[in-house]
Design a protein around this motif. Structure first.
Motif, PDB file in Angstrom:
ATOM      1  N   ASN A  16       0.861  -1.178   0.000  1.00  0.00           N
ATOM      2  CA  ASN A  16       0.000   0.000   0.000  1.00  0.00           C
ATOM      3  C   ASN A  16       0.900   1.231   0.000  1.00  0.00           C
ATOM      4  O   ASN A  16       1.759   1.380   0.864  1.00  0.00           O
ATOM      5  CB  ASN A  16      -0.895  -0.023   1.240  1.00  0.00           C
ATOM      6  N   THR A  17       0.695   2.108  -0.966  1.00  0.00           N
ATOM      7  CA  THR A  17       1.538   3.313  -1.055  1.00  0.00           C
ATOM      8  C   THR A  17       0.910   4.525  -0.381  1.00  0.00           C
ATOM      9  O   THR A  17       1.469   5.617  -0.448  1.00  0.00           O
ATOM     10  CB  THR A  17       1.832   3.661  -2.528  1.00  0.00           C
ATOM     11  N   ASP A  18      -0.211   4.334   0.263  1.00  0.00           N
ATOM     12  CA  ASP A  18      -0.869   5.440   0.958  1.00  0.00           C
ATOM     13  C   ASP A  18      -0.246   5.600   2.351  1.00  0.00           C
ATOM     14  O   ASP A  18      -0.917   5.444   3.374  1.00  0.00           O
ATOM     15  CB  ASP A  18      -2.371   5.186   1.051  1.00  0.00           C
ATOM     16  N   CYS A  19       1.057   5.882   2.346  1.00  0.00           N
ATOM     17  CA  CYS A  19       1.816   6.049   3.585  1.00  0.00           C
ATOM     18  C   CYS A  19       3.048   6.905   3.277  1.00  0.00           C
ATOM     19  O   CYS A  19       3.410   7.064   2.116  1.00  0.00           O
ATOM     20  CB  CYS A  19       2.242   4.688   4.148  1.00  0.00           C
ATOM     21  N   PRO A  20       3.695   7.435   4.307  1.00  0.00           N
ATOM     22  CA  PRO A  20       4.919   8.208   4.066  1.00  0.00           C
ATOM     23  C   PRO A  20       6.025   7.330   3.465  1.00  0.00           C
ATOM     24  O   PRO A  20       6.096   6.128   3.724  1.00  0.00           O
ATOM     25  CB  PRO A  20       5.321   8.703   5.455  1.00  0.00           C
ATOM     26  N   ILE A  21       6.878   7.948   2.677  1.00  0.00           N
ATOM     27  CA  ILE A  21       8.003   7.249   2.043  1.00  0.00           C
ATOM     28  C   ILE A  21       8.823   6.507   3.086  1.00  0.00           C
ATOM     29  O   ILE A  21       9.206   5.353   2.886  1.00  0.00           O
ATOM     30  CB  ILE A  21       8.897   8.253   1.286  1.00  0.00           C
ATOM     31  N   ILE A  22       9.089   7.157   4.211  1.00  0.00           N
ATOM     32  CA  ILE A  22       9.932   6.568   5.250  1.00  0.00           C
ATOM     33  C   ILE A  22       9.327   5.265   5.788  1.00  0.00           C
ATOM     34  O   ILE A  22      10.045   4.300   6.051  1.00  0.00           O
ATOM     35  CB  ILE A  22      10.224   7.588   6.372  1.00  0.00           C
ATOM     36  N   LEU A  23       7.996   5.215   5.918  1.00  0.00           N
ATOM     37  CA  LEU A  23       7.342   3.995   6.394  1.00  0.00           C
ATOM     38  C   LEU A  23       7.354   2.902   5.326  1.00  0.00           C
ATOM     39  O   LEU A  23       7.513   1.719   5.643  1.00  0.00           O
ATOM     40  CB  LEU A  23       5.918   4.276   6.840  1.00  0.00           C
ATOM     41  N   LEU A  54      16.577   9.676  -1.373  1.00  0.00           N
ATOM     42  CA  LEU A  54      17.020  11.073  -1.417  1.00  0.00           C
ATOM     43  C   LEU A  54      15.881  12.063  -1.189  1.00  0.00           C
ATOM     44  O   LEU A  54      16.071  13.271  -1.336  1.00  0.00           O
ATOM     45  CB  LEU A  54      17.662  11.383  -2.779  1.00  0.00           C
ATOM     46  N   ALA A  55      14.715  11.570  -0.824  1.00  0.00           N
ATOM     47  CA  ALA A  55      13.545  12.438  -0.655  1.00  0.00           C
ATOM     48  C   ALA A  55      13.832  13.545   0.363  1.00  0.00           C
ATOM     49  O   ALA A  55      14.302  13.283   1.462  1.00  0.00           O
ATOM     50  CB  ALA A  55      12.344  11.618  -0.212  1.00  0.00           C
ATOM     51  N   HIS A  56      13.537  14.781  -0.034  1.00  0.00           N
ATOM     52  CA  HIS A  56      13.718  15.919   0.875  1.00  0.00           C
ATOM     53  C   HIS A  56      12.657  15.927   1.962  1.00  0.00           C
ATOM     54  O   HIS A  56      12.858  16.493   3.029  1.00  0.00           O
ATOM     55  CB  HIS A  56      13.686  17.237   0.104  1.00  0.00           C
ATOM     56  N   GLN A  57      11.521  15.322   1.672  1.00  0.00           N
ATOM     57  CA  GLN A  57      10.432  15.246   2.640  1.00  0.00           C
ATOM     58  C   GLN A  57      10.026  13.786   2.801  1.00  0.00           C
ATOM     59  O   GLN A  57       9.093  13.312   2.139  1.00  0.00           O
ATOM     60  CB  GLN A  57       9.248  16.088   2.179  1.00  0.00           C
ATOM     61  N   PRO A  58      10.727  13.033   3.671  1.00  0.00           N
ATOM     62  CA  PRO A  58      10.429  11.606   3.829  1.00  0.00           C
ATOM     63  C   PRO A  58       9.024  11.334   4.369  1.00  0.00           C
ATOM     64  O   PRO A  58       8.545  10.213   4.299  1.00  0.00           O
ATOM     65  CB  PRO A  58      11.501  11.102   4.792  1.00  0.00           C
ATOM     66  N   GLN A  59       8.348  12.363   4.870  1.00  0.00           N
ATOM     67  CA  GLN A  59       6.978  12.191   5.349  1.00  0.00           C
ATOM     68  C   GLN A  59       5.952  12.349   4.215  1.00  0.00           C
ATOM     69  O   GLN A  59       4.765  12.126   4.413  1.00  0.00           O
ATOM     70  CB  GLN A  59       6.671  13.187   6.476  1.00  0.00           C
ATOM     71  N   GLU A  60       6.437  12.702   3.018  1.00  0.00           N
ATOM     72  CA  GLU A  60       5.551  12.831   1.860  1.00  0.00           C
ATOM     73  C   GLU A  60       4.965  11.463   1.518  1.00  0.00           C
ATOM     74  O   GLU A  60       5.625  10.430   1.653  1.00  0.00           O
ATOM     75  CB  GLU A  60       6.342  13.376   0.670  1.00  0.00           C
ATOM     76  N   SER A  61       3.759  11.441   1.032  1.00  0.00           N
ATOM     77  CA  SER A  61       3.088  10.192   0.692  1.00  0.00           C
ATOM     78  C   SER A  61       3.764   9.517  -0.500  1.00  0.00           C
ATOM     79  O   SER A  61       4.010  10.150  -1.527  1.00  0.00           O
ATOM     80  CB  SER A  61       1.623  10.438   0.369  1.00  0.00           C
ATOM     81  N   ALA A  62       4.048   8.240  -0.355  1.00  0.00           N
ATOM     82  CA  ALA A  62       4.671   7.458  -1.427  1.00  0.00           C
ATOM     83  C   ALA A  62       3.760   7.387  -2.647  1.00  0.00           C
ATOM     84  O   ALA A  62       4.240   7.273  -3.784  1.00  0.00           O
ATOM     85  CB  ALA A  62       5.016   6.062  -0.920  1.00  0.00           C
ATOM     86  N   SER A  63       2.454   7.476  -2.441  1.00  0.00           N
ATOM     87  CA  SER A  63       1.506   7.392  -3.561  1.00  0.00           C
ATOM     88  C   SER A  63       1.680   8.548  -4.547  1.00  0.00           C
ATOM     89  O   SER A  63       1.320   8.423  -5.717  1.00  0.00           O
ATOM     90  CB  SER A  63       0.072   7.358  -3.044  1.00  0.00           C
ATOM     91  N   ARG A  64       2.265   9.644  -4.103  1.00  0.00           N
ATOM     92  CA  ARG A  64       2.500  10.787  -5.000  1.00  0.00           C
ATOM     93  C   ARG A  64       3.657  10.534  -5.948  1.00  0.00           C
ATOM     94  O   ARG A  64       3.770  11.183  -6.983  1.00  0.00           O
ATOM     95  CB  ARG A  64       2.751  12.045  -4.191  1.00  0.00           C
ATOM     96  N   LEU A  65       4.548   9.587  -5.593  1.00  0.00           N
ATOM     97  CA  LEU A  65       5.740   9.334  -6.394  1.00  0.00           C
ATOM     98  C   LEU A  65       5.700   8.013  -7.170  1.00  0.00           C
ATOM     99  O   LEU A  65       6.487   7.827  -8.094  1.00  0.00           O
ATOM    100  CB  LEU A  65       6.974   9.326  -5.483  1.00  0.00           C
TER     101      LEU A  65
END
Length: 154
Positions: A16-23, A54-65
């Motif tokens: 599931n990609t509806d989570c932060p990149i870091i998770l 390399l994400a500058h905002q690791p809390q950004e949602s993975a689903s956006r990328l």
């Protein structure tokens, strides 16, 4: 929203990609039994990295990328412990396609060139700051006694 993660010998699982990149990256480490310190990224089946590490905002949602229902391979990004140089990128699949390996190597070379360019730029800035911090000789505020031939009238 989900993606397919391919690994090992033609194995795959859904994520599931509806989570932060870091998770997402933490989950992949856990699922594949990798160390906490393992630097991971995803690449498509041609070997194009997503550069999640390399994400500058690791809390950004993975689903956006990551596009929905796409397939990705997990890759370890190996760096030198002394200077941080990119050493290799290793996909976690059995018998990877030589074209995939070549594409990952090319991207690793680009990452290393970018790292060296950024390092050089930072060193240039530091030396410019050091040069501008050096004392500059300025004229004395007291020019000394006036010559005798100068008359001062009151």
């Amino acid at each position: 929203m989900f993606i397919y993660i391919k690994h090992a010998d033609n194995e795959q699982f859904l994520v599931n990609t509806d989570c932060p990149i870091i998770l997402l990256l933490q989950y992949l480490r856990t699922k594949l039994g990798l160390a906490e310190t393992e630097l991971l990224d995803l690449c498509d089946e041609r070997g194009t990295l997503k550069l999640l590490f390399l994400a500058h905002q690791p809390q950004e949602s993975a689903s956006r990328l990551l596009p929905v229902r796409a397939s990705f391979l997990v890759c370890s990004v190996n760096r030198d412990s002394k200077d941080g140089a990119y050493v290799s990128i290793t996909p976690h699949v059995t018998n990877p396609d030589p074209a995939l390996i070549e594409n990952l190597k090319t991207q690793m070379d680009h990452l290393e060139k970018a790292r060296l360019k950024k390092l050089s730029s930072q060193e240039d800035r530091v030396s410019n700051v050091a040069r501008s911090a050096q004392p500059v000789s300025t004229p004395s505020p007291n020019p000394g006694p006036l010559p005798e031939h100068v008359a001062i009238s009151l």
